[in-house]
Design an enzyme around this catalytic site. Structure first.
Site, short mmCIF file in Angstrom:
data_model
loop_
_atom_site.label_atom_id
_atom_site.label_comp_id
_atom_site.label_asym_id
_atom_site.label_seq_id
_atom_site.Cartn_x
_atom_site.Cartn_y
_atom_site.Cartn_z
N SER B 129 1.29 -6.22 -15.40
CA SER B 129 1.67 -4.85 -14.69
C SER B 129 1.50 -3.66 -14.41
O SER B 129 0.93 -3.24 -15.63
CB SER B 129 3.25 -5.05 -13.95
OG SER B 129 4.59 -6.26 -14.11
N GLU B 245 4.36 -19.91 -17.04
CA GLU B 245 5.39 -19.05 -17.92
C GLU B 245 6.48 -19.52 -16.99
O GLU B 245 7.55 -19.30 -17.58
CB GLU B 245 4.94 -17.35 -17.08
CG GLU B 245 5.84 -16.08 -17.44
CD GLU B 245 5.80 -14.50 -17.36
OE1 GLU B 245 4.59 -14.79 -16.00
OE2 GLU B 245 6.80 -14.04 -17.16
C1 LIG Z 1 12.17 -6.23 -19.64
C2 LIG Z 1 10.45 -6.51 -18.73
C3 LIG Z 1 9.87 -6.84 -19.48
C4 LIG Z 1 8.48 -6.76 -18.60
N1 LIG Z 1 7.56 -7.03 -19.30
C5 LIG Z 1 6.56 -7.29 -18.62
C6 LIG Z 1 5.04 -7.81 -19.15
O1 LIG Z 1 5.45 -8.05 -20.61
N2 LIG Z 1 3.29 -7.76 -19.16
C7 LIG Z 1 3.40 -7.00 -17.72
O2 LIG Z 1 2.43 -7.16 -17.27
N3 LIG Z 1 5.12 -7.00 -16.98
C8 LIG Z 1 5.63 -6.57 -17.49
N4 LIG Z 1 7.02 -6.77 -17.15
C9 LIG Z 1 6.80 -6.35 -15.00
C10 LIG Z 1 7.80 -7.14 -14.22
O3 LIG Z 1 6.72 -8.25 -14.20
C11 LIG Z 1 7.64 -6.52 -13.32
O4 LIG Z 1 8.72 -5.45 -13.13
C12 LIG Z 1 7.67 -7.55 -11.70
O5 LIG Z 1 6.75 -8.45 -11.85
C13 LIG Z 1 8.88 -6.80 -10.40
O6 LIG Z 1 7.55 -5.57 -10.06
P1 LIG Z 1 7.88 -4.06 -10.52
O7 LIG Z 1 9.42 -4.21 -11.20
O8 LIG Z 1 7.16 -3.02 -10.16
O9 LIG Z 1 8.81 -4.37 -8.69
P2 LIG Z 1 8.36 -3.76 -7.33
O10 LIG Z 1 7.48 -5.17 -6.64
O11 LIG Z 1 8.33 -2.75 -6.74
O12 LIG Z 1 9.79 -5.00 -6.55
C14 LIG Z 1 10.79 -4.00 -6.35
C15 LIG Z 1 12.07 -4.93 -5.43
O13 LIG Z 1 11.42 -5.36 -4.55
C16 LIG Z 1 11.13 -6.25 -3.99
N5 LIG Z 1 10.12 -6.87 -3.39
C17 LIG Z 1 9.09 -6.52 -3.56
N6 LIG Z 1 8.67 -7.34 -3.10
C18 LIG Z 1 8.69 -8.07 -1.79
C19 LIG Z 1 8.66 -8.94 -1.08
N7 LIG Z 1 7.55 -9.73 -0.43
N8 LIG Z 1 9.79 -9.50 -0.57
C20 LIG Z 1 11.27 -9.14 -0.41
N9 LIG Z 1 11.31 -8.80 -1.87
C21 LIG Z 1 10.15 -8.09 -2.06
C22 LIG Z 1 11.41 -7.12 -5.40
O14 LIG Z 1 11.91 -8.60 -5.86
C23 LIG Z 1 12.19 -5.83 -6.36
O15 LIG Z 1 13.57 -6.38 -5.67
C24 LIG Z 1 8.43 -7.16 -17.63
C25 LIG Z 1 9.41 -6.44 -16.62
C26 LIG Z 1 10.47 -5.86 -16.97
C27 LIG Z 1 11.90 -5.58 -16.39
#
Ligand SMILES: Cc1cc2nc3c(=O)[nH]c(=O)nc-3n(C[C@H](O)[C@H](O)[C@H](O)COP(=O)(O)OP(=O)(O)OC[C@H]3O[C@@H](n4cnc5c(N)ncnc54)[C@H](O)[C@@H]3O)c2cc1C
Lengths: 383, 402
Positions: B129, B245
């Site tokens: 991410s 995963e």
């Molecule tokens: C505690 C924690 C640990 C993590 N650990 C890791 C890690 O070790 N390595 C790593 O690489 N990543 C990690 N992540 C990242 C995680 O994979 C991302 O948070 C996740 O992919 C969501 O991305 P974002 O947070 O940018 O939210 P966004 O993608 O910006 O999403 C925001 C909201 O929009 C919604 N949304 C987005 N696209 C759509 C769509 N097409 N249709 C409908 N709704 C949508 C999402 O569901 C969400 O509700 C971690 C996250 C957390 C919270």
């Protein structure tokens, strides 16, 4: 019916919003205040006093602001929006109203000026480990001794109990541990021999303390209200407190909803703002609906908090608390979900609102507790 | 159709139970049961015990230390880990980078890394991410530019779980920005966290813990032999990894353990002269979650059985395991919070060690001070691993054909 604020009320809202809004604009500053010994800014507390907020519940004749439940609501919404740390709820809503409604004329004459100028900070030492949300459940006891009383017992979660200069302590003077009758309130110096407290930070960044009373002696003049009749006073102030918490929650929910809307309209994924996904739009609409439902019950609670009919008041206030709790949970969870990872961090406001809202849920009774009370009061339709 | 475990499966379950009860230190398991995270040291200790007995990496190919288990055996193994509050082997190691290397890696990579991954001699973190690439992972911007026999990496990763303890990071980086599609032109690269140019900045989460980080790459030089699979084909590795995963993400065992605990604890929390377990309201709430959980368990078993029929290909319906499993996990954390009620209010700094021999903090309930942080923290389970909205999109498209 009139849902409009008066000019004075609008003025109050603007000045409180300015004060708290400016002070808490910066989360980093809030964190610094949290880390101080008091857990809030004494300077800001002084400004609350200058604005007259600390005199809010008291009548103008007694040197107060003469605010009613609507003014309380206005201030508490600002507290909720700002995520303010000052002990306004503990000291003014709880402490102030116990003094206003319970204390003798002589006590009021002495205490109100000190509360109003900020030099006296109160906390309500009431909840005990076995009581959960039951306001009549008091095992701490007081026995007559010479010209006064001796207090003995343990209070568990005293909000802002560590920074208060005086505590209002509930104790049993007769009856069984869960009787409404037989509870008496005492005003106790925080430094009284035998009183010990250990402050802790709370989940929402505020402060609390368990308070132990080991043979704490107080004079007869420490009694607030009538001996054995404290239960009714606690109920009345408890309802005013729930109305105030409802307002704080609505302030926080409105801010959290606005923050989420802004995020949905700016955050881009897949080349578009995430707010263009209809599933998120619908959830935002559901949040909005939950917010408006909560706001309506906030107003209802403000109206009913001082109702004379105890059964009506009970059902109304409990109804408001259930709605507030349900809306708070839904809005809090939805906001975090729609923010994604950023919603989970301490560096961003959303998570702080979520945590405060969660703690409001369990202050003065969770939804299950109030459902039982509504049920016992015969429902809400007639209220 | 016979929905009971076979005699062999029952025997296998007993074998697993005995192993976890006897070999994994009881104090570590108790801590888990009370909602407190295991420390990295404890996680390493437990994974090494499992690895010594060949039980850290059953999902790997047999020649690299895996087990020739049926899907049902794997399921039982995972559930027993969760049900006994054993810190599971580090997923970044055994479910993510390990299988990717075993499947896509060179012989040299396998020989060097796999034993170390299994024994957690190296702690791995996941560098996928980025600030602009969450759900839309393919939008990642981190660049890897070839310079002789090195890549030079520049960019930023975020949400990187436990990067502060990690020795290595598997990174998705863009090697061809001109590719026709964003998914093309990405490579899967193994990066030593000690490399000059890497900065790890902690992010504090709402529970107060330090679980995730930002990781900055500033002209980080990585030998080309750390490329896994083909250059510009890293998306294949990522897809393979994300499918892995998702297996076991339902966490039925965790939810079961929590519900059992809620039933026990409810008998110790006072309410109106009785206990919370006397409250029909509360019992009904617990029962409602138990029903959902039982249905999920059966659904999971059906997916597993189907998997065998599908020749090991993951079932897109497994997205419903993620959705339901995460929601149920969150419900159990809500019930624990409601049970703790006013006792959930005190905050204890999770970075502070508990005093020796006690976790009895301010108000006399060791478990209650973890209730709110667990509830806050568990909001993550519907966000990561493909958010629940993304999972629904997958089902809508691949299962329902929209
Ligand atoms: C505690 C924690 C640990 C993590 N650990 C890791 C890690 O070790 N390595 C790593 O690489 N990543 C990690 N992540 C990242 C995680 O994979 C991302 O948070 C996740 O992919 C969501 O991305 P974002 O947070 O940018 O939210 P966004 O993608 O910006 O999403 C925001 C909201 O929009 C919604 N949304 C987005 N696209 C759509 C769509 N097409 N249709 C409908 N709704 C949508 C999402 O569901 C969400 O509700 C971690 C996250 C957390 C919270």
């Amino acid at each position: 019916m009139d849902f409009e604020f008066s000019d004075e009320q609008r003025l109050l809202r603007d000045s409180v919003d300015r004060l708290i809004g400016q002070a808490y604009d910066d989360l980093g500053h809030r964190k610094k205040m949290q880390a101080t010994e008091l857990g809030f800014s004494e300077e800001l507390w002084g400004k609350y006093a200058e604005l007259g907020l600390l005199a809010l519940p008291f009548s103008e004749e007694e040197g107060g602001f003469g605010g009613g439940t609507v003014e309380t609501m206005i201030v508490m919404e600002a507290v909720g929006r700002g995520l303010a740390l000052e002990p306004f709820f503990a000291s003014i809503i709880l402490g102030g109203n116990l003094v206003r409604l319970g204390a003798s004329a002589e006590q009021r004459a002495e205490l109100i000026p000190q509360i109003a100028d900020g030099s006296l900070r109160l906390a309500f030492a009431h909840t005990e480990p076995q009581a959960r949300y039951d306001l009549n459940n008091v095992k701490t006891f007081a026995q007559r001794s010479g010209n006064g009383w001796v207090l003995e017992g343990d209070k568990s979660v005293v909000v802002h109990g560590d920074s208060a200069t005086k505590l209002i302590v509930s104790a049993r003077t007769s009856g069984n541990y869960n009787d409404s009758a037989g509870i008496t309130l005492f005003l106790v110096d925080a430094g009284a021999p035998g009183l010990s407290r250990r402050g802790f930070p709370t989940q929402d960044g505020q402060r609390g303390a368990p308070v132990s009373l080991a043979r704490v002696e107080v004079p007869e003049s420490a009694v607030i209200g009538t001996v054995d009749r404290g239960g009714a006073l606690i109920d009345r102030v408890g309802d005013i407190a729930i109305a105030a918490l409802s307002a704080e929650a609505v302030g926080a929910m409105a801010a959290l909803h606005a923050l989420t809307m802004e995020y949905l309209k700016t955050r881009k994924q897949f080349g578009v703002t995430i707010g263009s996904f209809q599933v998120l739009q619908h959830r935002a609409v559901d949040m909005f609906t939950a917010l408006e439902q909560a706001r309506s019950m906030e107003y209802f609670a403000a109206m009913m908090a001082t109702a004379e009919d105890a059964r009506e008041r009970r059902a109304a206030i409990s109804g408001a608390k259930v709605q507030i709790n349900n809306s708070a949970r839904f809005i809090g969870q939805s906001a975090i979900q729609m923010h994604g990872g950023i919603g989970m961090t301490m560096e961003y406001r959303a998570g702080h609102y979520f945590k405060r809202l969660t703690m409001i849920e369990s202050t003065f009774g969770d939804a299950d507790h109030h459902m039982r009370l509504i049920d016992r009061a015969g429902g809400l339709l007639e209220a | 159709m016979d929905l009971r475990y076979t005699a062999e499966e029952v025997a296998f379950r007993e074998e697993m139970r005995t192993f976890f009860r006897e070999k994994i230190p009881a104090d570590i398991r108790r801590k888990g049961a009370e909602g407190h995270h295991a420390t990295p040291e404890e996680m390493i200790q437990c994974q090494r015990i499992m690895n010594q007995h060949g039980l850290a990496t059953p999902n790997w190919p047999v020649e690299w230390g895996g087990k020739d288990w049926s899907p049902m055996q794997r399921y039982i193994y995972t559930e027993e880990i969760l049900a006994h509050d054993v810190p599971a082997p580090l997923p970044f190691n055994v479910h993510m980078v390990g299988p990717v290397i075993a499947f896509f890696g060179t012989e040299a990579q396998k020989k060097h890394f796999l034993p170390r991954i299994a024994n957690i001699d190296d702690w791995w973190c996941q560098g996928f991410s980025e600030p602009g690439a969450g759900s839309d992972l393919a939008n990642l911007k981190t660049r890897a530019v070839r310079d002789g026999d090195h890549y030079i990496i520049n960019g930023q990763k975020t949400w990187t779980t436990l990067a502060q303890v990690a020795d290595w990071c598997f990174v998705l980086a863009r090697t061809n920005p001109e590719a026709a599609k964003p998914q093309q032109g990405i490579s899967f690269i193994l990066v030593d966290m000690k490399s000059p140019g890497i900065t790890v900045r902690p992010i504090q989460l709402v529970d107060g813990g330090h679980e995730v980080n930002e990781v900055f790459f500033d002209d980080v030089r990585v030998p080309v032999e750390n490329l896994v699979g083909e250059e510009n084909r890293g998306w294949d590795c990522a897809k393979f990894l994300l499918a892995n995963e998702r297996s076991g993400i339902a966490r039925v065992g965790t939810s079961k353990a929590r519900l059992r605990r809620i039933r026990e604890l409810a008998r110790t929390v006072q309410l109106n002269g009785g206990t919370m377990w006397d409250s029909e309201q509360f019992r009904h709430k617990v029962a409602a979650v138990e029903i959902e959980l039982k249905a999920l368990e059966m659904t999971q078993l059906r997916v597993i059985a189907n998997e065998r029929a599908r020749g090991g290909m993951p079932d897109p319906a497994s997205s419903i395991l993620k959705i339901k499993g995460s929601e149920i996990q969150q419900r159990t954390s809500e019930l624990t919070l409601e049970l703790a009620g006013p006792f959930a209010l005190p905050f204890r700094d999770p970075e502070e060690e508990l005093p020796e021999g006690t976790n009895d903090f301010t108000l006399g309930f060791g478990w209650a001070d973890a209730a709110a942080p667990t509830y806050f923290n568990n909001r993550k389970v519907t966000i990561y691993g493909g958010s629940n909205e993304i999972q629904r999109n997958i089902i809508a498209k691949l299962v329902l054909g929209f």
